[in-house]
Scaffold this motif. Sequence first.
Motif, PDB file in Angstrom:
ATOM      1  N   ASP A   1       0.839  -1.194   0.000  1.00  0.00           N
ATOM      2  CA  ASP A   1       0.000   0.000   0.000  1.00  0.00           C
ATOM      3  C   ASP A   1       0.875   1.247   0.000  1.00  0.00           C
ATOM      4  O   ASP A   1       1.963   1.268   0.595  1.00  0.00           O
ATOM      5  N   ASP A   2       0.418   2.294  -0.664  1.00  0.00           N
ATOM      6  CA  ASP A   2       1.113   3.573  -0.811  1.00  0.00           C
ATOM      7  C   ASP A   2       2.283   3.483  -1.796  1.00  0.00           C
ATOM      8  O   ASP A   2       3.101   4.392  -1.874  1.00  0.00           O
ATOM      9  N   TYR A   3       2.362   2.380  -2.549  1.00  0.00           N
ATOM     10  CA  TYR A   3       3.450   2.172  -3.504  1.00  0.00           C
ATOM     11  C   TYR A   3       2.905   2.109  -4.938  1.00  0.00           C
ATOM     12  O   TYR A   3       1.730   1.821  -5.177  1.00  0.00           O
ATOM     13  N   ILE A   4       3.836   2.317  -5.879  1.00  0.00           N
ATOM     14  CA  ILE A   4       3.596   2.039  -7.285  1.00  0.00           C
ATOM     15  C   ILE A   4       4.473   0.852  -7.649  1.00  0.00           C
ATOM     16  O   ILE A   4       5.700   0.890  -7.459  1.00  0.00           O
ATOM     17  N   THR A   5       3.862  -0.218  -8.178  1.00  0.00           N
ATOM     18  CA  THR A   5       4.601  -1.450  -8.454  1.00  0.00           C
ATOM     19  C   THR A   5       4.530  -1.779  -9.937  1.00  0.00           C
ATOM     20  O   THR A   5       3.453  -1.757 -10.544  1.00  0.00           O
ATOM     21  N   VAL A   6       5.691  -2.068 -10.546  1.00  0.00           N
ATOM     22  CA  VAL A   6       5.786  -2.537 -11.927  1.00  0.00           C
ATOM     23  C   VAL A   6       6.084  -4.025 -11.873  1.00  0.00           C
ATOM     24  O   VAL A   6       7.047  -4.458 -11.232  1.00  0.00           O
ATOM     25  N   SER A   7       5.240  -4.830 -12.563  1.00  0.00           N
ATOM     26  CA  SER A   7       5.390  -6.285 -12.493  1.00  0.00           C
ATOM     27  C   SER A   7       5.427  -6.869 -13.901  1.00  0.00           C
ATOM     28  O   SER A   7       4.628  -6.505 -14.762  1.00  0.00           O
ATOM     29  N   ALA A   8       6.370  -7.814 -14.132  1.00  0.00           N
ATOM     30  CA  ALA A   8       6.468  -8.527 -15.412  1.00  0.00           C
ATOM     31  C   ALA A   8       5.768  -9.872 -15.277  1.00  0.00           C
ATOM     32  O   ALA A   8       5.951 -10.601 -14.291  1.00  0.00           O
ATOM     33  N   HIS A   9       4.939 -10.203 -16.287  1.00  0.00           N
ATOM     34  CA  HIS A   9       4.166 -11.442 -16.237  1.00  0.00           C
ATOM     35  C   HIS A   9       4.487 -12.279 -17.477  1.00  0.00           C
ATOM     36  O   HIS A   9       4.755 -11.764 -18.551  1.00  0.00           O
ATOM     37  N   SER A  10       4.435 -13.591 -17.317  1.00  0.00           N
ATOM     38  CA  SER A  10       4.720 -14.510 -18.419  1.00  0.00           C
ATOM     39  C   SER A  10       3.644 -14.489 -19.497  1.00  0.00           C
ATOM     40  O   SER A  10       3.806 -15.117 -20.535  1.00  0.00           O
ATOM     41  N   ASP A  11       2.554 -13.780 -19.259  1.00  0.00           N
ATOM     42  CA  ASP A  11       1.516 -13.656 -20.303  1.00  0.00           C
ATOM     43  C   ASP A  11       1.874 -12.605 -21.345  1.00  0.00           C
ATOM     44  O   ASP A  11       1.086 -12.283 -22.222  1.00  0.00           O
ATOM     45  N   GLY A  12       3.101 -12.047 -21.235  1.00  0.00           N
ATOM     46  CA  GLY A  12       3.559 -11.071 -22.220  1.00  0.00           C
ATOM     47  C   GLY A  12       3.223  -9.641 -21.880  1.00  0.00           C
ATOM     48  O   GLY A  12       3.405  -8.750 -22.714  1.00  0.00           O
ATOM     49  N   LYS A  13       2.750  -9.369 -20.670  1.00  0.00           N
ATOM     50  CA  LYS A  13       2.328  -8.021 -20.298  1.00  0.00           C
ATOM     51  C   LYS A  13       3.122  -7.498 -19.107  1.00  0.00           C
ATOM     52  O   LYS A  13       3.624  -8.264 -18.279  1.00  0.00           O
ATOM     53  N   LEU A  14       3.209  -6.175 -19.046  1.00  0.00           N
ATOM     54  CA  LEU A  14       3.685  -5.465 -17.866  1.00  0.00           C
ATOM     55  C   LEU A  14       2.477  -4.899 -17.136  1.00  0.00           C
ATOM     56  O   LEU A  14       1.575  -4.334 -17.759  1.00  0.00           O
ATOM     57  N   TYR A  15       2.437  -5.061 -15.798  1.00  0.00           N
ATOM     58  CA  TYR A  15       1.344  -4.551 -14.982  1.00  0.00           C
ATOM     59  C   TYR A  15       1.871  -3.403 -14.131  1.00  0.00           C
ATOM     60  O   TYR A  15       2.937  -3.514 -13.511  1.00  0.00           O
ATOM     61  N   ILE A  16       1.128  -2.285 -14.134  1.00  0.00           N
ATOM     62  CA  ILE A  16       1.470  -1.131 -13.282  1.00  0.00           C
ATOM     63  C   ILE A  16       0.343  -0.994 -12.255  1.00  0.00           C
ATOM     64  O   ILE A  16      -0.805  -0.701 -12.614  1.00  0.00           O
ATOM     65  N   GLU A  17       0.687  -1.248 -11.006  1.00  0.00           N
ATOM     66  CA  GLU A  17      -0.316  -1.179  -9.937  1.00  0.00           C
ATOM     67  C   GLU A  17      -0.156   0.134  -9.176  1.00  0.00           C
ATOM     68  O   GLU A  17       0.928   0.450  -8.696  1.00  0.00           O
ATOM     69  N   ASN A  18      -1.260   0.877  -9.071  1.00  0.00           N
ATOM     70  CA  ASN A  18      -1.250   2.174  -8.395  1.00  0.00           C
ATOM     71  C   ASN A  18      -1.930   2.046  -7.031  1.00  0.00           C
ATOM     72  O   ASN A  18      -3.134   1.893  -6.929  1.00  0.00           O
ATOM     73  N   ARG A  19      -1.109   2.128  -5.951  1.00  0.00           N
ATOM     74  CA  ARG A  19      -1.666   2.136  -4.607  1.00  0.00           C
ATOM     75  C   ARG A  19      -1.167   3.392  -3.875  1.00  0.00           C
ATOM     76  O   ARG A  19      -0.892   3.364  -2.667  1.00  0.00           O
ATOM     77  N   SER A  20      -1.042   4.500  -4.642  1.00  0.00           N
ATOM     78  CA  SER A  20      -0.478   5.731  -4.098  1.00  0.00           C
ATOM     79  C   SER A  20      -1.477   6.535  -3.298  1.00  0.00           C
ATOM     80  O   SER A  20      -1.120   7.546  -2.685  1.00  0.00           O
ATOM     81  N   GLY A  21      -2.729   6.168  -3.339  1.00  0.00           N
ATOM     82  CA  GLY A  21      -3.741   6.916  -2.604  1.00  0.00           C
ATOM     83  C   GLY A  21      -4.530   7.886  -3.466  1.00  0.00           C
ATOM     84  O   GLY A  21      -5.442   8.558  -2.975  1.00  0.00           O
ATOM     85  N   GLN A  22      -4.235   7.965  -4.769  1.00  0.00           N
ATOM     86  CA  GLN A  22      -4.982   8.839  -5.671  1.00  0.00           C
ATOM     87  C   GLN A  22      -4.804   8.363  -7.107  1.00  0.00           C
ATOM     88  O   GLN A  22      -3.894   7.593  -7.407  1.00  0.00           O
ATOM     89  N   SER A  23      -5.708   8.795  -7.966  1.00  0.00           N
ATOM     90  CA  SER A  23      -5.584   8.477  -9.386  1.00  0.00           C
ATOM     91  C   SER A  23      -4.383   9.213  -9.970  1.00  0.00           C
ATOM     92  O   SER A  23      -4.126  10.373  -9.631  1.00  0.00           O
ATOM     93  N   ARG A  24      -3.651   8.538 -10.861  1.00  0.00           N
ATOM     94  CA  ARG A  24      -2.449   9.143 -11.437  1.00  0.00           C
ATOM     95  C   ARG A  24      -2.373   8.880 -12.943  1.00  0.00           C
ATOM     96  O   ARG A  24      -2.823   7.843 -13.430  1.00  0.00           O
ATOM     97  N   LYS A  25      -1.782   9.871 -13.640  1.00  0.00           N
ATOM     98  CA  LYS A  25      -1.423   9.682 -15.050  1.00  0.00           C
ATOM     99  C   LYS A  25       0.050   9.318 -15.101  1.00  0.00           C
ATOM    100  O   LYS A  25       0.901  10.026 -14.552  1.00  0.00           O
ATOM    101  N   TYR A  26       0.364   8.213 -15.794  1.00  0.00           N
ATOM    102  CA  TYR A  26       1.724   7.710 -15.838  1.00  0.00           C
ATOM    103  C   TYR A  26       2.316   7.875 -17.251  1.00  0.00           C
ATOM    104  O   TYR A  26       1.635   7.650 -18.263  1.00  0.00           O
ATOM    105  N   THR A  27       3.563   8.280 -17.255  1.00  0.00           N
ATOM    106  CA  THR A  27       4.332   8.386 -18.487  1.00  0.00           C
ATOM    107  C   THR A  27       5.221   7.145 -18.582  1.00  0.00           C
ATOM    108  O   THR A  27       5.996   6.864 -17.668  1.00  0.00           O
ATOM    109  N   ILE A  28       5.124   6.399 -19.718  1.00  0.00           N
ATOM    110  CA  ILE A  28       5.844   5.144 -19.846  1.00  0.00           C
ATOM    111  C   ILE A  28       6.656   5.161 -21.141  1.00  0.00           C
ATOM    112  O   ILE A  28       6.141   5.480 -22.222  1.00  0.00           O
ATOM    113  N   HIS A  29       7.946   4.840 -21.019  1.00  0.00           N
ATOM    114  CA  HIS A  29       8.833   4.619 -22.175  1.00  0.00           C
ATOM    115  C   HIS A  29       9.393   3.217 -22.057  1.00  0.00           C
ATOM    116  O   HIS A  29       9.901   2.839 -20.995  1.00  0.00           O
TER     117      HIS A  29
END
Length: 390
Positions: free
Chosen positions: A359-387
Motif C-alpha cells: 500500500d502507498d506504492y507504485i509497483t511494476v510487475s512482469a508477467h509470463s503472459d507477455g504483459k507489464l502490470y502497473i499497480e497504483n496504490r499511491s492513494g490517488q488516481s495518477r497519469k503515468y508516463t511510460i517509455h
Amino acid sequence: MSWIKTGTISVTNGSATVTGAGTSWVGTAQAGYGILMPNGLLYEIEGVVSDASITLAKVYEGTTQTGQAYAIVPTQGLTAVLVDAVNALMTNYQGVYDTIGQGKFPDGSLSAGGVRFTSDEDTGIRRTAANAASLMAGGADIIEWLSSSIKLHKTVTGDAVQSSATDTTAGVLLTLGAFGLGNLSGPPLWPNTSLNDCTGVGAGIYGVNGDHDLDGRLGAVGVVYFTPRINSLNQFVQTFYTTSGEIYNRASNGGTIDDPVWDWQSVLRSTTGGITTINGAVIQALTITIADDAVGEVEPKNKGGYIFLSSDNDNDYPGSVTPVVAWFDVGTSSACFQIFTAARGAVSTGAMTGTTGTDDYITVSAHSDGKLYIENRSGQSRKYTIHILG
C-alpha cells in the motif's frame, strides 16, 4: 520639257481669259509658265482653270482673235513648286526625324503599343514605367523587363518546358508537380517495375502501387522519396512511406546508374501507437491514467527490455514523482529487476490485482503472459508516463 501647242486658242482684247479648243491644260500647264499669244508677246499664266481655260497674269493687249495657234512655255515655276513641295515634306518629316527617326518611340499603352502593328495595335512593345518595358499581346503584358528583374505574366509553355511530370529532358524548365514536387493532387507513379531500377528517374516524390521488389517487407501502397547523389559511386537514397504509417530508408552502395547496388541494412520503421523501430530495436511511448488501487496493462512489442515510468501528484505530464526504471522479461520465465526506484516504487513478477503490492506504492510487475502490470496504490488516481526500450 516640250512646249505645249495642242489645239488652238481664242482671246479678247482687254481680257485675261484664254479659251482653248482641243486643248488639255490640266496637269500639263501651271501657274508661272509663259504662253506665246497671237500678238507675238509672251504672257505669264496666273492659273489653269480647266483643260480649255487659262487666266493670264495681265489682260491681253492685242486684237481679238479666234482659232489661233499658241505655245505654252515651261519656266522655272516647276522648280519653285518642287521646292515648295520638298519644304512641306521636310516640315512634316521633322516630327518623325526628332522621334522615331532617332530610335525614340512613344510610351504606348495596352491598347496601342509604342511599337505596334497596323492591323493589331494592341500587340507590340510599350513602356510601363521608368527603366521598364513590356512585350504585350492582345492588350495584356506578357513579359516585362525592369532594371532589376524580369516578370513573366503568363504561363510558360513550349519546347523549353517539361512535357510531363516525369520528363527528364536536360535544360528544360520544371513544371508544378514535376517528379511529384508541389503537386497537391498526388505524385506520379514510379515509372519502372522495380524501385531497384533507377533508369530515367529524376529526384522527387513518387507514388508506389505494388511491392516493387522491396524485399517483401513494405506495404503494397505508399510514397517513395528518391534522391540521386551524383558522384563517382553512383549512390542513391530512397525513403519509403507506406499507407500504414511505416517509414523505410535505404541507400545504394555503388554499382552503375542503370544497375545500382542497394543496401537495406539501415531501416527506419515508424508505426502508429507510439511505436518506432530502428534496426530492429523498438521504442514505445505512451501515457495511461490509473485509479487508486487499480492496475494498468502494457504489452511490450518485444519480450524483454527496459521500462521508464514516472508520474506527477497533480496528474500533469511529464512528472518525476515515484519514478521506476527496471529491466523486464515477459517471456515464459518472467523477471523484473529494479535499476532505480523512488522511495515508494517497487518491482515484481506475476499478475497484479490493484491491492497485490504494498500500500502507498507504485509497483511494476512482469508477467509470463507477455504483459507489464502497473499497480497504483499511491492513494490517488495518477497519469503515468511510460517509455519502453526493447
